[in-house]
Design a protein around this motif. Structure first.
Motif, mmCIF file in Angstrom:
data_model
loop_
_atom_site.group_PDB
_atom_site.id
_atom_site.type_symbol
_atom_site.label_atom_id
_atom_site.label_comp_id
_atom_site.label_asym_id
_atom_site.label_seq_id
_atom_site.Cartn_x
_atom_site.Cartn_y
_atom_site.Cartn_z
ATOM 1 N N VAL A 143 0.862 -1.181 0.000
ATOM 2 C CA VAL A 143 0.000 0.000 0.000
ATOM 3 C C VAL A 143 0.895 1.226 0.000
ATOM 4 O O VAL A 143 2.052 1.172 0.440
ATOM 5 C CB VAL A 143 -0.920 -0.009 1.262
ATOM 6 C CG1 VAL A 143 -0.103 0.173 2.538
ATOM 7 C CG2 VAL A 143 -2.030 1.037 1.163
ATOM 8 N N GLY A 144 0.380 2.337 -0.520
ATOM 9 C CA GLY A 144 1.122 3.582 -0.438
ATOM 10 C C GLY A 144 1.176 4.060 1.004
ATOM 11 O O GLY A 144 0.295 3.747 1.817
ATOM 12 N N ILE A 145 2.224 4.808 1.352
ATOM 13 C CA ILE A 145 2.369 5.322 2.715
ATOM 14 C C ILE A 145 2.514 6.838 2.660
ATOM 15 O O ILE A 145 3.462 7.364 2.066
ATOM 16 C CB ILE A 145 3.581 4.698 3.427
ATOM 17 C CG1 ILE A 145 3.490 3.162 3.399
ATOM 18 C CG2 ILE A 145 3.653 5.185 4.877
ATOM 19 C CD1 ILE A 145 4.710 2.465 3.970
ATOM 20 N N LEU A 146 1.558 7.535 3.238
ATOM 21 C CA LEU A 146 1.580 8.995 3.344
ATOM 22 C C LEU A 146 2.120 9.329 4.730
ATOM 23 O O LEU A 146 1.457 9.102 5.741
ATOM 24 C CB LEU A 146 0.174 9.563 3.143
ATOM 25 C CG LEU A 146 -0.010 11.072 3.308
ATOM 26 C CD1 LEU A 146 0.910 11.857 2.379
ATOM 27 C CD2 LEU A 146 -1.471 11.460 3.075
ATOM 28 N N ILE A 147 3.332 9.836 4.778
ATOM 29 C CA ILE A 147 4.056 10.059 6.027
ATOM 30 C C ILE A 147 3.919 11.513 6.448
ATOM 31 O O ILE A 147 4.364 12.417 5.738
ATOM 32 C CB ILE A 147 5.550 9.727 5.840
ATOM 33 C CG1 ILE A 147 5.733 8.275 5.386
ATOM 34 C CG2 ILE A 147 6.335 10.026 7.116
ATOM 35 C CD1 ILE A 147 7.114 7.991 4.813
ATOM 36 N N GLU A 148 3.305 11.746 7.605
ATOM 37 C CA GLU A 148 3.264 13.108 8.137
ATOM 38 C C GLU A 148 4.308 13.258 9.232
ATOM 39 O O GLU A 148 4.329 12.486 10.194
ATOM 40 C CB GLU A 148 1.893 13.462 8.711
ATOM 41 C CG GLU A 148 1.881 14.881 9.278
ATOM 42 C CD GLU A 148 0.558 15.323 9.866
ATOM 43 O OE1 GLU A 148 0.536 16.355 10.578
ATOM 44 O OE2 GLU A 148 -0.463 14.656 9.632
ATOM 45 N N ASN A 176 6.192 5.387 -8.334
ATOM 46 C CA ASN A 176 4.780 5.678 -8.611
ATOM 47 C C ASN A 176 4.090 6.375 -7.449
ATOM 48 O O ASN A 176 2.942 6.088 -7.111
ATOM 49 C CB ASN A 176 4.030 4.388 -8.960
ATOM 50 C CG ASN A 176 4.568 3.748 -10.222
ATOM 51 O OD1 ASN A 176 4.934 4.440 -11.162
ATOM 52 N ND2 ASN A 176 4.626 2.432 -10.248
ATOM 53 N N ASP A 177 4.804 7.287 -6.804
ATOM 54 C CA ASP A 177 4.244 8.071 -5.698
ATOM 55 C C ASP A 177 3.767 7.196 -4.541
ATOM 56 O O ASP A 177 2.829 7.556 -3.831
ATOM 57 C CB ASP A 177 3.081 8.950 -6.176
ATOM 58 C CG ASP A 177 3.540 10.067 -7.096
ATOM 59 O OD1 ASP A 177 4.758 10.181 -7.306
ATOM 60 O OD2 ASP A 177 2.690 10.809 -7.589
ATOM 61 N N LYS A 178 4.398 6.041 -4.321
ATOM 62 C CA LYS A 178 3.957 5.175 -3.237
ATOM 63 C C LYS A 178 4.403 5.661 -1.865
ATOM 64 O O LYS A 178 3.941 5.182 -0.848
ATOM 65 C CB LYS A 178 4.422 3.732 -3.476
ATOM 66 C CG LYS A 178 3.561 2.996 -4.505
ATOM 67 C CD LYS A 178 2.104 2.964 -4.063
ATOM 68 C CE LYS A 178 1.243 2.149 -5.003
ATOM 69 N NZ LYS A 178 -0.165 2.135 -4.601
ATOM 70 N N ILE A 179 5.342 6.605 -1.841
ATOM 71 C CA ILE A 179 5.725 7.282 -0.607
ATOM 72 C C ILE A 179 5.509 8.777 -0.819
ATOM 73 O O ILE A 179 5.970 9.346 -1.811
ATOM 74 C CB ILE A 179 7.195 7.030 -0.232
ATOM 75 C CG1 ILE A 179 7.445 5.553 0.048
ATOM 76 C CG2 ILE A 179 7.599 7.868 0.988
ATOM 77 C CD1 ILE A 179 6.784 5.027 1.304
ATOM 78 N N ILE A 180 4.807 9.407 0.100
ATOM 79 C CA ILE A 180 4.636 10.866 0.095
ATOM 80 C C ILE A 180 4.930 11.345 1.511
ATOM 81 O O ILE A 180 4.531 10.701 2.489
ATOM 82 C CB ILE A 180 3.204 11.274 -0.296
ATOM 83 C CG1 ILE A 180 2.818 10.703 -1.660
ATOM 84 C CG2 ILE A 180 3.060 12.802 -0.305
ATOM 85 C CD1 ILE A 180 1.344 10.905 -2.024
#
Length: 287
Positions: A143-148, A176-180
């Motif tokens: 899964v993609g991970i959006l890290i704040e 492919n933008d899987k980490i933001i």
């Protein structure tokens, strides 16, 4: 025969005229319904995991988000007194664990002993505060991970530690933008972008950014790829301006189907929600 045909044509015209307002009203109502195609184009972000179904920022919540086929799980990263990266939202442990105190004043061992699930429900008793590295190792490729980065001003050097953890796993490369990575601290995002230039970054925006200007968006776009605002300040104009600046827009935090539907209609690129089921999952998105 001509007379009969004339009468029939007249009747058809009359019936159409009579049905016109009702048909128009029906079409208007249907126009407000979100199409499946529109939903497929929106990125589904499970806020702190599927936090409407399991205790936020726990492994249970993240596994639930994956199970519900979210495109991304969103996590909050902070640092313990002894320099370990942990995943928790508040800068204190009071609300979501059975402990008290600031995250930065507690050692990793002290935080790890806490119960991070009982507050949500007895079935989650014993849930631990996960580490950042546990999240990366468990969910990368799934899964993609959006890290704040949460309150990075409290944790000098946190940007470097996050960058090191990603680099050690070869996750600093475009995928492919899987980490933001995102934060309310925009200066922190400048630092992080310099460390990880290939990873997309986002600036979070609260209610005070309701009147953000095109010039400010252009400045953000020099180091950020996303402008991610509180959903209550999202308008068609804001979405258009963000896109004009060359960025995408993920709105937070939807907790009802009505809120999600409004964001669909505003053409945002992603919806951050406690309930992934409110945001249609498109399995081809971001692959």
């Amino acid at each position: 025969m001509k007379r009969i045909m004339t009468i029939l044509v007249g009747l058809c015209i009359a019936m159409t005229a009579f049905a016109g307002p009702a048909l128009a009203a029906e079409q208007s109502e249907l126009g407000s319904v979100i199409s499946k195609q529109e939903q497929q184009e929106v990125v589904n972000v499970a806020h702190r995991g599927a936090s409407g179904h399991a205790p936020e920022n726990t492994m249970s919540a993240f596994h639930k988000g994956v199970e519900m086929k979210a495109d991304y799980i969103e996590i909050d990263v902070q640092m313990t007194k002894d320099g370990e990266l942990v995943v928790i939202h508040d800068t204190t442990v009071d609300r979501t664990t059975n402990g008290t105190g600031d995250v930065g004043d507690l050692t990793f061992e002290e935080i790890r002993e806490l119960d991070a699930g009982s507050w949500f429900g007895e079935g989650y008793a014993g849930e631990k505060v996960p580490t950042f590295e546990e999240i990366l190792d468990t969910f990368r490729g799934k899964v993609g991970i959006l890290i704040e980065l949460k309150a990075p001003e409290l944790y000098p050097g946190i940007e470097e530690k996050v960058a090191d953890a990603l680099t050690e796993r070869n996750m600093e490369r475009p995928n492919n933008d899987k980490i933001i990575i995102q934060s309310f601290n925009h200066e922190s995002m400048k630092i992080s972008k310099e460390l990880l230039p290939s990873i997309p970054h986002g600036v979070l925006a609260g209610m005070s950014w309701a009147d953000v200007t095109e010039e400010q968006l252009a400045e953000f776009a020099t180091y950020a790829d996303y402008f991610n605002p509180n959903m209550n300040i999202v308008t068609h104009e804001l979405v258009s301006n963000v896109h004009e600046a060359g960025m995408k827009i993920f709105a937070y935090t939807s907790r009802t189907q009505e809120q999600a539907d409004r964001l669909f209609q505003l053409n945002v690129d992603g919806i951050v929600s406690d309930f992934p089921e409110h945001v249609y999952y498109h399995p081809v998105k971001n692959k």
